[in-house]
Design an enzyme around this catalytic site. Structure first.
Site, PDB file in Angstrom:
ATOM      1  N   TYR A 258       0.839  -1.201   0.000  1.00 43.73           N
ATOM      2  CA  TYR A 258       0.000   0.000   0.000  1.00 43.73           C
ATOM      3  C   TYR A 258       0.875   1.251   0.000  1.00 43.73           C
ATOM      4  O   TYR A 258       0.922   2.003   0.960  1.00 43.73           O
ATOM      5  CB  TYR A 258      -0.973  -0.028   1.186  1.00 43.73           C
ATOM      6  CG  TYR A 258      -2.061  -1.056   0.973  1.00 43.73           C
ATOM      7  CD1 TYR A 258      -3.101  -0.822   0.083  1.00 43.73           C
ATOM      8  CD2 TYR A 258      -2.004  -2.289   1.613  1.00 43.73           C
ATOM      9  CE1 TYR A 258      -4.080  -1.772  -0.148  1.00 43.73           C
ATOM     10  CE2 TYR A 258      -2.985  -3.250   1.387  1.00 43.73           C
ATOM     11  CZ  TYR A 258      -4.012  -2.982   0.504  1.00 43.73           C
ATOM     12  OH  TYR A 258      -4.976  -3.935   0.264  1.00 43.73           O
ATOM     13  N   GLU A 500      -9.418 -11.430  -6.307  1.00 45.59           N
ATOM     14  CA  GLU A 500      -9.239 -11.141  -4.875  1.00 45.59           C
ATOM     15  C   GLU A 500     -10.153  -9.994  -4.450  1.00 45.59           C
ATOM     16  O   GLU A 500     -10.179  -8.945  -5.073  1.00 45.59           O
ATOM     17  CB  GLU A 500      -7.789 -10.789  -4.555  1.00 45.59           C
ATOM     18  CG  GLU A 500      -7.547 -10.658  -3.061  1.00 45.59           C
ATOM     19  CD  GLU A 500      -6.075 -10.598  -2.688  1.00 45.59           C
ATOM     20  OE1 GLU A 500      -5.756 -10.846  -1.513  1.00 45.59           O
ATOM     21  OE2 GLU A 500      -5.243 -10.313  -3.570  1.00 45.59           O
TER      22      GLU A 500
END
Length: 527
Positions: A258, A500
Protein backbone atom coordinates in the site's frame (compact mmCIF):
# COMPACT_ATOMS: atom_id res chain seq x y z
CA UNK A 1 -66.03 36.49 -55.82
CA UNK A 2 -63.06 38.90 -55.44
CA UNK A 3 -63.91 39.37 -51.74
CA UNK A 4 -63.97 35.61 -51.27
CA UNK A 5 -60.50 35.33 -52.88
CA UNK A 6 -59.15 38.08 -50.59
CA UNK A 7 -60.67 36.35 -47.58
CA UNK A 8 -59.18 33.03 -48.66
CA UNK A 9 -55.74 34.58 -49.20
CA UNK A 10 -55.86 36.21 -45.73
CA UNK A 11 -56.85 32.94 -44.09
CA UNK A 12 -54.04 31.09 -45.90
CA UNK A 13 -51.54 33.75 -44.81
CA UNK A 14 -52.48 33.35 -41.16
CA UNK A 15 -52.19 29.55 -41.51
CA UNK A 16 -48.68 29.92 -42.86
CA UNK A 17 -47.72 32.20 -39.97
CA UNK A 18 -49.13 29.70 -37.44
CA UNK A 19 -47.31 26.80 -39.11
CA UNK A 20 -44.01 28.70 -39.09
CA UNK A 21 -44.46 29.66 -35.41
CA UNK A 22 -45.32 26.08 -34.49
CA UNK A 23 -42.25 24.82 -36.34
CA UNK A 24 -40.04 27.32 -34.50
CA UNK A 25 -41.55 26.34 -31.15
CA UNK A 26 -40.97 22.63 -31.87
CA UNK A 27 -37.40 23.30 -32.97
CA UNK A 28 -36.73 25.20 -29.75
CA UNK A 29 -38.34 22.43 -27.68
CA UNK A 30 -36.27 19.65 -29.25
CA UNK A 31 -33.07 21.68 -29.13
CA UNK A 32 -33.49 22.29 -25.39
CA UNK A 33 -34.55 18.70 -24.79
CA UNK A 34 -31.62 17.26 -26.77
CA UNK A 35 -28.84 19.52 -25.62
CA UNK A 36 -30.05 20.90 -22.28
CA UNK A 37 -27.62 23.78 -22.86
CA UNK A 38 -27.59 27.39 -21.73
CA UNK A 39 -30.47 27.04 -19.28
CA UNK A 40 -31.51 24.92 -16.36
CA UNK A 41 -34.07 23.06 -18.45
CA UNK A 42 -37.04 23.96 -16.32
CA UNK A 43 -35.67 24.59 -12.85
CA UNK A 44 -34.72 22.39 -9.98
CA UNK A 45 -36.27 18.98 -9.44
CA UNK A 46 -38.46 18.46 -6.36
CA UNK A 47 -36.64 17.83 -3.10
CA UNK A 48 -37.02 14.17 -2.11
CA UNK A 49 -38.87 13.48 1.12
CA UNK A 50 -38.47 10.53 3.50
CA UNK A 51 -37.22 7.24 2.03
CA UNK A 52 -39.33 6.19 -0.94
CA UNK A 53 -40.07 2.81 -2.47
CA UNK A 54 -37.30 0.23 -2.09
CA UNK A 55 -35.56 -1.03 -5.24
CA UNK A 56 -35.42 -4.75 -4.55
CA UNK A 57 -32.28 -5.64 -6.48
CA UNK A 58 -30.22 -3.03 -4.64
CA UNK A 59 -31.73 -4.02 -1.29
CA UNK A 60 -30.87 -7.67 -1.94
CA UNK A 61 -27.38 -6.77 -3.10
CA UNK A 62 -26.77 -4.54 -0.06
CA UNK A 63 -27.75 -7.30 2.36
CA UNK A 64 -25.27 -9.60 0.62
CA UNK A 65 -22.47 -7.01 0.42
CA UNK A 66 -22.69 -6.32 4.15
CA UNK A 67 -21.81 -9.96 4.93
CA UNK A 68 -18.23 -9.65 3.72
CA UNK A 69 -17.38 -7.42 6.67
CA UNK A 70 -18.31 -10.32 8.96
CA UNK A 71 -16.15 -12.68 6.92
CA UNK A 72 -13.15 -10.36 7.36
CA UNK A 73 -13.45 -9.87 11.11
CA UNK A 74 -10.51 -10.79 13.30
CA UNK A 75 -10.66 -11.53 17.02
CA UNK A 76 -13.26 -13.15 19.23
CA UNK A 77 -16.39 -13.11 17.11
CA UNK A 78 -19.74 -12.02 18.52
CA UNK A 79 -23.05 -13.32 17.16
CA UNK A 80 -21.13 -14.97 14.34
CA UNK A 81 -23.39 -15.67 11.36
CA UNK A 82 -20.67 -17.09 9.08
CA UNK A 83 -20.60 -20.87 9.68
CA UNK A 84 -17.05 -21.36 8.38
CA UNK A 85 -15.52 -18.52 10.42
CA UNK A 86 -14.38 -18.64 14.04
CA UNK A 87 -12.16 -16.79 16.51
CA UNK A 88 -8.70 -15.86 15.24
CA UNK A 89 -5.64 -13.69 15.96
CA UNK A 90 -6.59 -13.41 19.63
CA UNK A 91 -2.99 -12.59 20.60
CA UNK A 92 -2.51 -9.77 18.11
CA UNK A 93 -0.85 -6.83 19.87
CA UNK A 94 0.28 -8.84 22.89
CA UNK A 95 3.98 -8.07 22.31
CA UNK A 96 3.14 -4.40 22.97
CA UNK A 97 0.65 -5.29 25.72
CA UNK A 98 -2.18 -4.08 23.52
CA UNK A 99 -5.38 -5.76 22.40
CA UNK A 100 -5.24 -5.57 18.60
CA UNK A 101 -7.31 -8.70 18.12
CA UNK A 102 -10.19 -6.85 16.44
CA UNK A 103 -10.07 -5.06 13.12
CA UNK A 104 -10.49 -6.71 9.74
CA UNK A 105 -8.26 -8.70 7.47
CA UNK A 106 -7.32 -6.72 4.43
CA UNK A 107 -8.26 -8.98 1.53
CA UNK A 108 -7.77 -12.68 0.77
CA UNK A 109 -4.88 -12.81 3.23
CA UNK A 110 -4.66 -12.26 6.99
CA UNK A 111 -2.79 -8.98 7.16
CA UNK A 112 -4.13 -5.98 9.02
CA UNK A 113 -2.99 -2.94 7.04
CA UNK A 114 -4.01 0.20 8.91
CA UNK A 115 -4.02 2.55 5.93
CA UNK A 116 -6.73 0.86 3.82
CA UNK A 117 -8.56 -0.34 6.95
CA UNK A 118 -8.96 3.25 8.15
CA UNK A 119 -10.19 4.27 4.69
CA UNK A 120 -12.77 1.47 4.92
CA UNK A 121 -14.01 2.92 8.21
CA UNK A 122 -14.17 6.49 6.86
CA UNK A 123 -16.22 5.48 3.82
CA UNK A 124 -18.50 3.30 5.93
CA UNK A 125 -19.06 6.23 8.32
CA UNK A 126 -19.80 8.57 5.41
CA UNK A 127 -22.31 6.08 4.02
CA UNK A 128 -24.12 5.82 7.36
CA UNK A 129 -24.17 9.59 7.80
CA UNK A 130 -25.61 10.26 4.33
CA UNK A 131 -27.81 7.20 3.88
CA UNK A 132 -28.49 5.78 7.33
CA UNK A 133 -32.23 6.32 6.90
CA UNK A 134 -32.18 4.31 3.67
CA UNK A 135 -30.07 1.55 5.24
CA UNK A 136 -32.51 1.38 8.15
CA UNK A 137 -35.45 0.76 5.80
CA UNK A 138 -33.79 -2.50 4.68
CA UNK A 139 -32.46 -3.41 8.16
CA UNK A 140 -28.80 -2.79 7.33
CA UNK A 141 -28.06 0.24 9.50
CA UNK A 142 -27.34 -1.68 12.69
CA UNK A 143 -25.06 -4.25 10.95
CA UNK A 144 -23.17 -1.37 9.35
CA UNK A 145 -22.69 0.36 12.71
CA UNK A 146 -21.51 -2.92 14.25
CA UNK A 147 -18.97 -3.46 11.46
CA UNK A 148 -17.75 0.11 11.77
CA UNK A 149 -17.28 -0.24 15.53
CA UNK A 150 -15.32 -3.48 15.01
CA UNK A 151 -12.76 -1.41 13.09
CA UNK A 152 -12.81 1.71 15.27
CA UNK A 153 -12.34 -0.37 18.45
CA UNK A 154 -9.16 -1.67 16.85
CA UNK A 155 -8.01 1.78 15.70
CA UNK A 156 -8.46 3.25 19.19
CA UNK A 157 -6.37 0.44 20.69
CA UNK A 158 -3.76 0.92 17.95
CA UNK A 159 -3.25 4.50 19.23
CA UNK A 160 -1.93 3.99 22.78
CA UNK A 161 -0.29 7.44 23.11
CA UNK A 162 -0.60 10.77 21.33
CA UNK A 163 2.25 10.23 18.85
CA UNK A 164 2.27 6.46 18.41
CA UNK A 165 0.05 4.56 16.00
CA UNK A 166 0.33 0.86 15.19
CA UNK A 167 -0.30 0.62 11.46
CA UNK A 168 0.22 -3.06 10.66
CA UNK A 169 -0.20 -6.45 12.27
CA UNK A 170 1.55 -9.37 10.63
CA UNK A 171 4.49 -9.86 8.31
CA UNK A 172 3.48 -9.76 4.63
CA UNK A 173 6.24 -12.23 3.75
CA UNK A 174 5.32 -14.73 6.47
CA UNK A 175 1.62 -14.28 5.74
CA UNK A 176 2.00 -14.82 2.01
CA UNK A 177 4.23 -17.85 2.57
CA UNK A 178 1.19 -19.57 4.11
CA UNK A 179 -2.18 -20.62 2.74
CA UNK A 180 -4.31 -21.40 5.77
CA UNK A 181 -7.48 -20.49 7.60
CA UNK A 182 -7.11 -17.49 9.96
CA UNK A 183 -8.35 -19.71 12.80
CA UNK A 184 -5.24 -21.93 12.31
CA UNK A 185 -2.53 -19.25 12.15
CA UNK A 186 0.55 -20.04 14.22
CA UNK A 187 3.21 -17.82 12.63
CA UNK A 188 4.43 -14.69 14.42
CA UNK A 189 2.38 -11.52 14.00
CA UNK A 190 4.89 -8.64 14.36
CA UNK A 191 3.70 -5.08 14.86
CA UNK A 192 4.66 -2.00 12.85
CA UNK A 193 4.23 1.53 14.21
CA UNK A 194 4.70 5.15 13.22
CA UNK A 195 5.92 7.68 15.79
CA UNK A 196 7.87 10.94 15.98
CA UNK A 197 11.08 9.22 14.84
CA UNK A 198 9.36 7.19 12.13
CA UNK A 199 6.47 9.42 11.02
CA UNK A 200 3.61 8.42 8.76
CA UNK A 201 1.45 11.39 7.95
CA UNK A 202 -1.01 9.78 5.56
CA UNK A 203 -1.83 6.77 7.71
CA UNK A 204 -2.17 8.90 10.87
CA UNK A 205 -4.35 11.42 9.04
CA UNK A 206 -6.55 8.73 7.47
CA UNK A 207 -7.02 7.17 10.90
CA UNK A 208 -7.98 10.63 12.22
CA UNK A 209 -10.55 10.91 9.41
CA UNK A 210 -11.95 7.49 10.28
CA UNK A 211 -12.33 8.29 13.97
CA UNK A 212 -13.70 11.80 13.41
CA UNK A 213 -16.35 10.58 10.96
CA UNK A 214 -17.24 7.65 13.23
CA UNK A 215 -17.64 10.05 16.16
CA UNK A 216 -20.53 11.58 14.24
CA UNK A 217 -22.09 8.16 13.62
CA UNK A 218 -22.14 7.31 17.34
CA UNK A 219 -22.82 10.81 18.69
CA UNK A 220 -26.44 10.17 19.64
CA UNK A 221 -26.32 6.43 20.37
CA UNK A 222 -23.14 6.36 22.51
CA UNK A 223 -21.90 9.82 23.45
CA UNK A 224 -19.02 8.57 25.61
CA UNK A 225 -17.67 6.41 22.78
CA UNK A 226 -18.15 9.27 20.34
CA UNK A 227 -16.14 11.59 22.59
CA UNK A 228 -13.34 9.03 22.82
CA UNK A 229 -13.25 8.68 19.03
CA UNK A 230 -13.05 12.43 18.59
CA UNK A 231 -10.29 12.80 21.18
CA UNK A 232 -8.16 10.23 19.36
CA UNK A 233 -8.95 11.87 16.02
CA UNK A 234 -7.73 15.27 17.23
CA UNK A 235 -4.51 13.79 18.61
CA UNK A 236 -3.79 11.82 15.48
CA UNK A 237 -4.39 14.80 13.22
CA UNK A 238 -2.02 16.94 15.28
CA UNK A 239 0.58 14.15 15.11
CA UNK A 240 0.11 13.73 11.35
CA UNK A 241 0.39 17.45 10.68
CA UNK A 242 3.28 18.23 13.03
CA UNK A 243 5.52 15.33 11.98
CA UNK A 244 5.10 15.38 8.23
CA UNK A 245 6.59 12.48 6.31
CA UNK A 246 5.22 9.76 4.09
CA UNK A 247 4.97 6.39 5.76
CA UNK A 248 6.16 4.82 2.50
CA UNK A 249 9.44 6.72 2.94
CA UNK A 250 9.74 6.16 6.69
CA UNK A 251 8.98 2.42 6.34
CA UNK A 252 9.96 1.47 2.76
CA UNK A 253 8.69 -2.11 3.02
CA UNK A 254 5.06 -0.93 3.20
CA UNK A 255 5.38 0.37 -0.36
CA UNK A 256 5.16 -3.20 -1.71
CA UNK A 257 1.48 -3.42 -0.80
CA UNK A 258 0.00 0.00 0.00
CA UNK A 259 2.42 2.59 -1.29
CA UNK A 260 1.26 6.15 -0.74
CA UNK A 261 1.63 8.71 -3.51
CA UNK A 262 1.51 11.61 -1.04
CA UNK A 263 -0.01 12.77 2.22
CA UNK A 264 -1.54 16.15 1.35
CA UNK A 265 -4.89 14.62 0.39
CA UNK A 266 -5.17 12.79 3.72
CA UNK A 267 -4.43 15.99 5.67
CA UNK A 268 -7.24 17.84 3.86
CA UNK A 269 -9.59 14.84 4.15
CA UNK A 270 -8.95 14.51 7.89
CA UNK A 271 -9.31 18.24 8.54
CA UNK A 272 -12.56 18.24 6.53
CA UNK A 273 -13.98 15.48 8.71
CA UNK A 274 -12.79 17.18 11.89
CA UNK A 275 -14.54 20.36 10.78
CA UNK A 276 -17.78 18.44 10.29
CA UNK A 277 -17.34 16.67 13.63
CA UNK A 278 -16.47 19.76 15.67
CA UNK A 279 -17.69 22.80 13.75
CA UNK A 280 -14.44 24.49 14.76
CA UNK A 281 -13.30 27.25 12.44
CA UNK A 282 -9.63 26.26 12.77
CA UNK A 283 -10.20 23.05 10.80
CA UNK A 284 -12.13 24.96 8.14
CA UNK A 285 -9.29 27.48 7.81
CA UNK A 286 -6.81 24.60 7.60
CA UNK A 287 -8.58 23.26 4.52
CA UNK A 288 -9.16 26.71 2.99
CA UNK A 289 -5.78 28.30 3.71
CA UNK A 290 -2.22 27.52 2.71
CA UNK A 291 -2.76 23.76 3.03
CA UNK A 292 -5.57 23.96 0.50
CA UNK A 293 -3.36 26.07 -1.77
CA UNK A 294 -0.59 23.50 -1.50
CA UNK A 295 -2.48 20.22 -1.61
CA UNK A 296 -6.02 20.63 -3.01
CA UNK A 297 -5.00 20.61 -6.68
CA UNK A 298 -8.02 22.77 -7.54
CA UNK A 299 -9.25 22.46 -11.08
CA UNK A 300 -7.65 19.05 -11.61
CA UNK A 301 -10.10 16.20 -10.95
CA UNK A 302 -8.72 12.94 -9.58
CA UNK A 303 -9.94 9.41 -8.81
CA UNK A 304 -11.19 8.52 -5.34
CA UNK A 305 -9.43 5.54 -3.77
CA UNK A 306 -7.67 4.25 -0.65
CA UNK A 307 -4.58 6.17 -1.82
CA UNK A 308 -6.08 9.44 -3.07
CA UNK A 309 -8.81 11.18 -1.06
CA UNK A 310 -8.88 14.49 -2.93
CA UNK A 311 -12.11 13.86 -4.84
CA UNK A 312 -13.75 12.74 -1.61
CA UNK A 313 -12.55 15.84 0.23
CA UNK A 314 -13.80 18.06 -2.61
CA UNK A 315 -17.27 16.51 -2.50
CA UNK A 316 -17.31 16.63 1.31
CA UNK A 317 -16.39 20.32 1.35
CA UNK A 318 -19.00 20.95 -1.35
CA UNK A 319 -21.51 19.88 1.30
CA UNK A 320 -20.46 23.00 3.24
CA UNK A 321 -20.93 25.09 0.11
CA UNK A 322 -24.44 23.64 -0.42
CA UNK A 323 -25.64 23.70 3.18
CA UNK A 324 -23.20 25.72 5.33
CA UNK A 325 -23.85 29.05 6.96
CA UNK A 326 -23.17 32.16 4.88
CA UNK A 327 -20.05 33.10 6.85
CA UNK A 328 -18.29 29.98 5.54
CA UNK A 329 -20.19 29.11 2.35
CA UNK A 330 -19.12 32.38 0.71
CA UNK A 331 -15.43 31.51 1.04
CA UNK A 332 -13.62 31.91 -2.27
CA UNK A 333 -11.56 28.75 -1.80
CA UNK A 334 -14.64 26.78 -0.80
CA UNK A 335 -15.97 27.66 -4.24
CA UNK A 336 -12.80 26.14 -5.71
CA UNK A 337 -13.47 22.86 -3.89
CA UNK A 338 -17.00 22.81 -5.28
CA UNK A 339 -15.90 23.66 -8.82
CA UNK A 340 -13.33 20.88 -8.69
CA UNK A 341 -15.97 18.48 -7.38
CA UNK A 342 -18.12 19.49 -10.35
CA UNK A 343 -15.16 18.79 -12.64
CA UNK A 344 -14.98 15.31 -11.12
CA UNK A 345 -18.68 14.84 -11.91
CA UNK A 346 -18.25 16.15 -15.46
CA UNK A 347 -15.51 13.60 -16.02
CA UNK A 348 -17.89 10.80 -15.05
CA UNK A 349 -20.96 11.77 -17.10
CA UNK A 350 -20.76 9.89 -20.42
CA UNK A 351 -22.29 12.74 -22.49
CA UNK A 352 -20.15 15.47 -20.93
CA UNK A 353 -17.61 17.18 -23.23
CA UNK A 354 -14.98 16.43 -20.56
CA UNK A 355 -16.02 12.80 -19.98
CA UNK A 356 -13.15 10.43 -19.30
CA UNK A 357 -12.35 8.07 -22.15
CA UNK A 358 -11.11 5.50 -19.63
CA UNK A 359 -14.09 3.17 -20.00
CA UNK A 360 -14.84 -0.26 -21.35
CA UNK A 361 -16.97 -0.57 -24.49
CA UNK A 362 -20.00 -1.18 -22.27
CA UNK A 363 -19.49 1.91 -20.14
CA UNK A 364 -17.64 0.75 -17.02
CA UNK A 365 -15.11 3.34 -15.83
CA UNK A 366 -11.82 1.46 -16.04
CA UNK A 367 -8.59 2.85 -14.58
CA UNK A 368 -6.47 -0.06 -13.38
CA UNK A 369 -6.20 -3.74 -14.24
CA UNK A 370 -5.48 -4.51 -10.58
CA UNK A 371 -8.74 -4.28 -8.65
CA UNK A 372 -10.48 -2.64 -11.59
CA UNK A 373 -13.83 -2.21 -9.84
CA UNK A 374 -12.61 0.03 -7.03
CA UNK A 375 -12.55 3.20 -9.15
CA UNK A 376 -15.92 2.92 -10.93
CA UNK A 377 -17.75 1.96 -7.74
CA UNK A 378 -16.08 4.71 -5.70
CA UNK A 379 -16.79 7.22 -8.48
CA UNK A 380 -20.43 6.18 -8.65
CA UNK A 381 -20.73 6.59 -4.88
CA UNK A 382 -19.46 10.18 -5.11
CA UNK A 383 -21.78 10.87 -8.05
CA UNK A 384 -24.90 9.86 -6.12
CA UNK A 385 -23.85 11.86 -3.08
CA UNK A 386 -23.31 14.95 -5.23
CA UNK A 387 -26.62 14.46 -7.04
CA UNK A 388 -28.39 14.24 -3.67
CA UNK A 389 -26.69 17.44 -2.49
CA UNK A 390 -28.03 19.11 -5.62
CA UNK A 391 -31.55 17.79 -5.12
CA UNK A 392 -31.74 18.70 -1.45
CA UNK A 393 -30.43 22.20 -2.11
CA UNK A 394 -32.64 22.61 -5.22
CA UNK A 395 -29.62 23.11 -7.46
CA UNK A 396 -30.97 22.55 -10.96
CA UNK A 397 -27.81 21.65 -12.84
CA UNK A 398 -24.05 21.65 -13.16
CA UNK A 399 -22.27 22.98 -16.23
CA UNK A 400 -19.69 20.92 -18.08
CA UNK A 401 -18.09 23.22 -20.68
CA UNK A 402 -21.44 24.90 -21.34
CA UNK A 403 -23.45 21.68 -21.29
CA UNK A 404 -25.83 21.43 -18.35
CA UNK A 405 -26.60 18.22 -16.50
CA UNK A 406 -29.19 17.50 -13.84
CA UNK A 407 -28.92 15.42 -10.66
CA UNK A 408 -30.74 12.58 -12.42
CA UNK A 409 -27.87 12.37 -14.95
CA UNK A 410 -25.42 11.71 -12.14
CA UNK A 411 -27.76 9.11 -10.63
CA UNK A 412 -28.15 7.45 -14.03
CA UNK A 413 -24.37 7.17 -14.31
CA UNK A 414 -24.14 5.64 -10.81
CA UNK A 415 -26.86 3.12 -11.65
CA UNK A 416 -25.00 2.11 -14.81
CA UNK A 417 -21.90 1.25 -12.78
CA UNK A 418 -23.88 -0.60 -10.10
CA UNK A 419 -25.82 -2.59 -12.69
CA UNK A 420 -22.60 -3.53 -14.48
CA UNK A 421 -21.21 -4.93 -11.23
CA UNK A 422 -24.42 -6.85 -10.56
CA UNK A 423 -24.45 -8.62 -13.94
CA UNK A 424 -25.29 -6.22 -16.76
CA UNK A 425 -21.98 -6.90 -18.50
CA UNK A 426 -20.63 -9.03 -21.37
CA UNK A 427 -19.77 -11.89 -18.99
CA UNK A 428 -23.36 -11.78 -17.66
CA UNK A 429 -21.73 -12.34 -14.29
CA UNK A 430 -22.24 -10.63 -10.96
CA UNK A 431 -18.92 -9.49 -9.53
CA UNK A 432 -20.57 -9.33 -6.10
CA UNK A 433 -20.17 -12.87 -4.77
CA UNK A 434 -23.48 -14.42 -3.75
CA UNK A 435 -25.66 -12.10 -5.82
CA UNK A 436 -27.51 -13.48 -8.82
CA UNK A 437 -27.23 -16.86 -10.52
CA UNK A 438 -23.67 -16.47 -11.77
CA UNK A 439 -20.76 -15.10 -9.75
CA UNK A 440 -17.07 -16.03 -9.20
CA UNK A 441 -16.56 -19.50 -7.73
CA UNK A 442 -12.78 -19.38 -7.29
CA UNK A 443 -12.38 -16.26 -5.17
CA UNK A 444 -8.76 -15.66 -4.09
CA UNK A 445 -9.46 -15.94 -0.36
CA UNK A 446 -7.80 -18.34 2.05
CA UNK A 447 -10.73 -18.89 4.39
CA UNK A 448 -13.22 -19.38 1.58
CA UNK A 449 -10.98 -21.86 -0.27
CA UNK A 450 -10.30 -24.27 2.63
CA UNK A 451 -12.95 -26.55 4.19
CA UNK A 452 -13.80 -25.48 7.74
CA UNK A 453 -13.04 -28.95 9.10
CA UNK A 454 -9.62 -29.16 7.44
CA UNK A 455 -6.52 -29.61 9.61
CA UNK A 456 -4.36 -27.90 7.01
CA UNK A 457 -1.22 -26.10 8.21
CA UNK A 458 0.76 -23.23 6.75
CA UNK A 459 2.53 -24.82 3.78
CA UNK A 460 0.37 -27.83 2.94
CA UNK A 461 -2.61 -25.52 2.59
CA UNK A 462 -1.37 -24.46 -0.84
CA UNK A 463 -3.05 -27.54 -2.24
CA UNK A 464 -6.31 -25.66 -1.79
CA UNK A 465 -4.95 -22.68 -3.70
CA UNK A 466 -4.03 -25.00 -6.57
CA UNK A 467 -7.21 -27.09 -6.43
CA UNK A 468 -9.39 -27.10 -9.55
CA UNK A 469 -12.51 -27.36 -7.38
CA UNK A 470 -14.67 -24.31 -6.59
CA UNK A 471 -14.32 -22.79 -3.13
CA UNK A 472 -16.07 -24.92 -0.50
CA UNK A 473 -17.17 -21.75 1.32
CA UNK A 474 -18.90 -18.84 -0.37
CA UNK A 475 -17.32 -15.46 0.41
CA UNK A 476 -20.72 -13.80 0.52
CA UNK A 477 -20.62 -10.14 -0.37
CA UNK A 478 -17.06 -10.10 -1.65
CA UNK A 479 -16.55 -7.58 -4.44
CA UNK A 480 -13.78 -9.13 -6.52
CA UNK A 481 -11.19 -7.22 -8.54
CA UNK A 482 -13.24 -7.27 -11.71
CA UNK A 483 -12.84 -7.38 -15.49
CA UNK A 484 -9.98 -6.47 -17.78
CA UNK A 485 -10.34 -3.56 -20.19
CA UNK A 486 -11.63 -5.95 -22.88
CA UNK A 487 -14.30 -6.99 -20.31
CA UNK A 488 -13.05 -10.53 -19.96
CA UNK A 489 -12.75 -12.22 -16.57
CA UNK A 490 -10.79 -15.35 -15.67
CA UNK A 491 -12.33 -17.05 -12.65
CA UNK A 492 -9.21 -18.62 -11.14
CA UNK A 493 -7.97 -18.69 -7.56
CA UNK A 494 -4.45 -17.96 -8.80
CA UNK A 495 -5.69 -14.87 -10.64
CA UNK A 496 -5.54 -12.52 -7.66
CA UNK A 497 -5.55 -9.51 -9.99
CA UNK A 498 -9.19 -10.25 -10.84
CA UNK A 499 -10.57 -12.57 -8.16
CA UNK A 500 -9.24 -11.14 -4.88
CA UNK A 501 -11.73 -9.11 -2.82
CA UNK A 502 -10.90 -6.45 -0.23
CA UNK A 503 -12.58 -4.70 2.67
CA UNK A 504 -12.18 -1.28 1.07
CA UNK A 505 -13.98 -2.57 -2.02
CA UNK A 506 -16.75 -3.60 0.34
CA UNK A 507 -16.90 -0.10 1.79
CA UNK A 508 -17.48 1.59 -1.57
CA UNK A 509 -20.00 -0.98 -2.86
CA UNK A 510 -21.96 -0.77 0.40
CA UNK A 511 -21.92 3.01 0.00
CA UNK A 512 -23.15 2.85 -3.58
CA UNK A 513 -25.89 0.30 -2.91
CA UNK A 514 -27.08 2.20 0.18
CA UNK A 515 -27.45 5.33 -1.94
CA UNK A 516 -29.51 3.52 -4.58
CA UNK A 517 -31.68 1.25 -2.40
CA UNK A 518 -34.28 4.02 -2.24
CA UNK A 519 -34.44 7.82 -2.43
CA UNK A 520 -34.49 10.47 0.28
CA UNK A 521 -33.17 13.94 0.89
CA UNK A 522 -29.79 14.06 2.61
CA UNK A 523 -29.44 15.68 6.01
CA UNK A 524 -28.13 19.21 5.77
CA UNK A 525 -25.93 18.82 8.85
CA UNK A 526 -24.27 15.74 10.34
CA UNK A 527 -24.46 17.19 13.86
Amino acid sequence: MEDEKKSSRGWCGWCLVLIVLAAIALAIFFTVRQRFHKSDGGGAAPVPGPPGAVTKKYADALKIAMQFFDIQKSGKLENNQIPWRGDSALQDGSEARLDLSKGMYDAGDHMKFGFPMAFTATVLSWTILEYGDQMKVVNQLEPAQDSLKWITDYLINAHPTDNVLYIQVGSPKADHDCWERPEDMKEERPLTQVNTSVPGTEVAAETAAALASASLVFRTSDSAYSSSLLRHARQLFTFADKYRASYSVSIPEVATFYNSTGYGDELLWAASWLYHATGERSYFEYVMGKNGEEFANWGSPTWFSWDNKLAGAQVLMSRVSFFGSKDVSNSNNLGKYRKTAEAVMCGLLPKSPTATSSRTDNGLVWISQWNALQHPVASAFLAVIYSDYMLTSRTASISCDGNNFRPRDLRKFAISQADYVLGKNPMKMSYLVGYGDKYPQYVHHRGASIPADSTTGCRDGFRWLKSDQPNPNIAMGALVGGPFLNESFVDSRNNSMQTEPSTYNSAVIVGLLSSLVTTSSVVQSFT
